[in-house]
Design a protein around this motif. Sequence first.
Motif, PDB file in Angstrom:
ATOM      1  N   ARG A 199       0.831  -1.209   0.000  1.00 46.37           N
ATOM      2  CA  ARG A 199       0.000   0.000   0.000  1.00 46.37           C
ATOM      3  C   ARG A 199       0.864   1.256   0.000  1.00 46.37           C
ATOM      4  N   SER A 200       1.941   1.245   0.753  1.00 45.39           N
ATOM      5  CA  SER A 200       2.828   2.406   0.815  1.00 45.39           C
ATOM      6  C   SER A 200       3.460   2.677  -0.548  1.00 45.39           C
ATOM      7  N   ARG A 201       3.916   1.612  -1.186  1.00 42.66           N
ATOM      8  CA  ARG A 201       4.535   1.780  -2.505  1.00 42.66           C
ATOM      9  C   ARG A 201       3.530   2.354  -3.500  1.00 42.66           C
ATOM     10  N   LEU A 202       2.299   1.846  -3.453  1.00 41.31           N
ATOM     11  CA  LEU A 202       1.257   2.355  -4.339  1.00 41.31           C
ATOM     12  C   LEU A 202       1.053   3.851  -4.139  1.00 41.31           C
ATOM     13  N   GLU A 203       0.938   4.296  -2.895  1.00 40.67           N
ATOM     14  CA  GLU A 203       0.684   5.708  -2.612  1.00 40.67           C
ATOM     15  C   GLU A 203       1.867   6.588  -3.016  1.00 40.67           C
ATOM     16  N   PHE A 204       3.083   6.140  -2.773  1.00 38.29           N
ATOM     17  CA  PHE A 204       4.256   6.948  -3.102  1.00 38.29           C
ATOM     18  C   PHE A 204       4.502   6.995  -4.607  1.00 38.29           C
ATOM     19  N   GLU A 205       4.211   5.925  -5.306  1.00 42.07           N
ATOM     20  CA  GLU A 205       4.332   5.974  -6.763  1.00 42.07           C
ATOM     21  C   GLU A 205       3.258   6.875  -7.361  1.00 42.07           C
ATOM     22  N   ARG A 206       2.074   6.868  -6.785  1.00 46.11           N
ATOM     23  CA  ARG A 206       1.034   7.795  -7.229  1.00 46.11           C
ATOM     24  C   ARG A 206       1.452   9.247  -7.013  1.00 46.11           C
ATOM     25  N   ALA A 207       2.232   9.476  -5.962  1.00 41.94           N
ATOM     26  CA  ALA A 207       2.693  10.835  -5.673  1.00 41.94           C
ATOM     27  C   ALA A 207       3.846  11.259  -6.573  1.00 41.94           C
ATOM     28  N   GLY A 208       4.338  10.356  -7.414  1.00 43.21           N
ATOM     29  CA  GLY A 208       5.364  10.720  -8.389  1.00 43.21           C
ATOM     30  C   GLY A 208       6.758  10.221  -8.085  1.00 43.21           C
ATOM     31  N   PHE A 209       6.917   9.406  -7.053  1.00 39.56           N
ATOM     32  CA  PHE A 209       8.238   8.901  -6.696  1.00 39.56           C
ATOM     33  C   PHE A 209       8.563   7.611  -7.452  1.00 39.56           C
ATOM     34  N   THR A 210       9.850   7.407  -7.688  1.00 41.11           N
ATOM     35  CA  THR A 210      10.359   6.104  -8.100  1.00 41.11           C
ATOM     36  C   THR A 210      10.813   5.404  -6.832  1.00 41.11           C
ATOM     37  N   VAL A 211      10.194   4.266  -6.525  1.00 44.49           N
ATOM     38  CA  VAL A 211      10.343   3.643  -5.208  1.00 44.49           C
ATOM     39  C   VAL A 211      11.155   2.361  -5.279  1.00 44.49           C
ATOM     40  N   THR A 212      12.155   2.266  -4.412  1.00 41.87           N
ATOM     41  CA  THR A 212      12.860   1.013  -4.147  1.00 41.87           C
ATOM     42  C   THR A 212      12.417   0.543  -2.773  1.00 41.87           C
ATOM     43  N   PRO A 213      11.688  -0.571  -2.681  1.00 42.91           N
ATOM     44  CA  PRO A 213      11.162  -1.007  -1.379  1.00 42.91           C
ATOM     45  C   PRO A 213      12.260  -1.549  -0.468  1.00 42.91           C
ATOM     46  N   ALA A 214      12.176  -1.187   0.797  1.00 42.83           N
ATOM     47  CA  ALA A 214      13.081  -1.727   1.821  1.00 42.83           C
ATOM     48  C   ALA A 214      12.226  -2.170   3.008  1.00 42.83           C
ATOM     49  N   PRO A 215      11.558  -3.316   2.878  1.00 37.59           N
ATOM     50  CA  PRO A 215      10.632  -3.758   3.941  1.00 37.59           C
ATOM     51  C   PRO A 215      11.376  -4.315   5.144  1.00 37.59           C
ATOM     52  N   THR A 216      10.731  -4.240   6.280  1.00 42.58           N
ATOM     53  CA  THR A 216      11.234  -4.842   7.516  1.00 42.58           C
ATOM     54  C   THR A 216      10.042  -5.436   8.263  1.00 42.58           C
ATOM     55  N   GLY A 217      10.295  -6.169   9.330  1.00 46.25           N
ATOM     56  CA  GLY A 217       9.194  -6.735  10.104  1.00 46.25           C
ATOM     57  C   GLY A 217       8.378  -7.749   9.331  1.00 46.25           C
ATOM     58  N   PHE A 218       9.031  -8.716   8.701  1.00 41.71           N
ATOM     59  CA  PHE A 218       8.330  -9.736   7.926  1.00 41.71           C
ATOM     60  C   PHE A 218       7.509 -10.653   8.848  1.00 41.71           C
ATOM     61  N   ILE A 219       6.352 -11.065   8.356  1.00 44.96           N
ATOM     62  CA  ILE A 219       5.513 -11.993   9.116  1.00 44.96           C
ATOM     63  C   ILE A 219       5.928 -13.415   8.752  1.00 44.96           C
ATOM     64  N   LEU A 220       6.727 -14.013   9.623  1.00 46.01           N
ATOM     65  CA  LEU A 220       7.314 -15.326   9.393  1.00 46.01           C
ATOM     66  C   LEU A 220       7.146 -16.171  10.656  1.00 46.01           C
ATOM     67  N   PRO A 221       7.268 -17.506  10.527  1.00 44.66           N
ATOM     68  CA  PRO A 221       7.150 -18.350  11.717  1.00 44.66           C
ATOM     69  C   PRO A 221       8.184 -17.961  12.780  1.00 44.66           C
ATOM     70  N   SER A 222       7.727 -17.862  14.022  1.00 44.75           N
ATOM     71  CA  SER A 222       8.624 -17.520  15.130  1.00 44.75           C
ATOM     72  C   SER A 222       8.482 -18.492  16.297  1.00 44.75           C
ATOM     73  N   GLU A 223       7.690 -19.569  16.077  1.00 45.43           N
ATOM     74  CA  GLU A 223       7.480 -20.580  17.108  1.00 45.43           C
ATOM     75  C   GLU A 223       7.600 -21.958  16.474  1.00 45.43           C
ATOM     76  N   ARG A 224       7.814 -22.971  17.303  1.00 50.43           N
ATOM     77  CA  ARG A 224       7.836 -24.331  16.759  1.00 50.43           C
ATOM     78  C   ARG A 224       6.437 -24.693  16.273  1.00 50.43           C
TER      79      ARG A 224
END
Length: 256
Positions: A199-224
Amino acid sequence: MDIGELKPLAAALVLPPAGPLLLAFLGWLLARRHRRSGAALLLAALALLWLLACSGVAVALAGWALPRAQPLEASQLAAARPQALVVLGGGLLPQAPEYGQSQPSSATLARLRYGARLAKASGLPLAFAGGIGWAASGMDTDPEGEIARRVLAEWGLQARWLDSASRDTQENAQQMRRLLQADGVQRIVLVTSASHMPRSRLEFERAGFTVTPAPTGFILPSERPLLQWLPSADGLALSREVLREWLALRVAGSRQ
């Protein structure tokens, strides 16, 4: 009341846990006249709540409902030739008695930390976008931008551009465009949570930016594995995060 202030209320009623609980209540009411149908709806709502509280379901939902975000690689950064790093706020703690002033939420702190790491490694100037979100509207608190400025100063860093007025992702992009356009910045590295990135990339590209995504906080398994399929508060929070972004992305995509 600004119409934007209704967004957190609507989300709270639709998303878990309130959404499934309201369905369960509706099933209970229905069971008073239509016992089988009402009981079926009640049990289905409780089963849904159980599943959404499992972190394994949240991980699966993230892979199904949202475009898959990939970690930023050094080769991508070099090829994109960005002019600035833009970090988005992810909420705040209006009251933090141990500090005596407002503090960043865990999501904001994680984004700031990763943005600071990238800034030190690349030498790119930092920008931060975030005011007081709709959910905290009217509360006695510092805006996210001011909180971020203090945190970055503790780490020996400074944001060249600081937005403390925006209240949501769309306004983040609009305010950053206004600030960065004055310095001719058009190519940016965008730092936010992995679930928030589409969603962030969509909004910033609409605003005229060329965006290189740098995501953090991935939703990945953290328990057995066994624990991933038992309900927990963390699992419910992750499912809620994914569903909120899925709904918000649908709304943003439908907006011209």
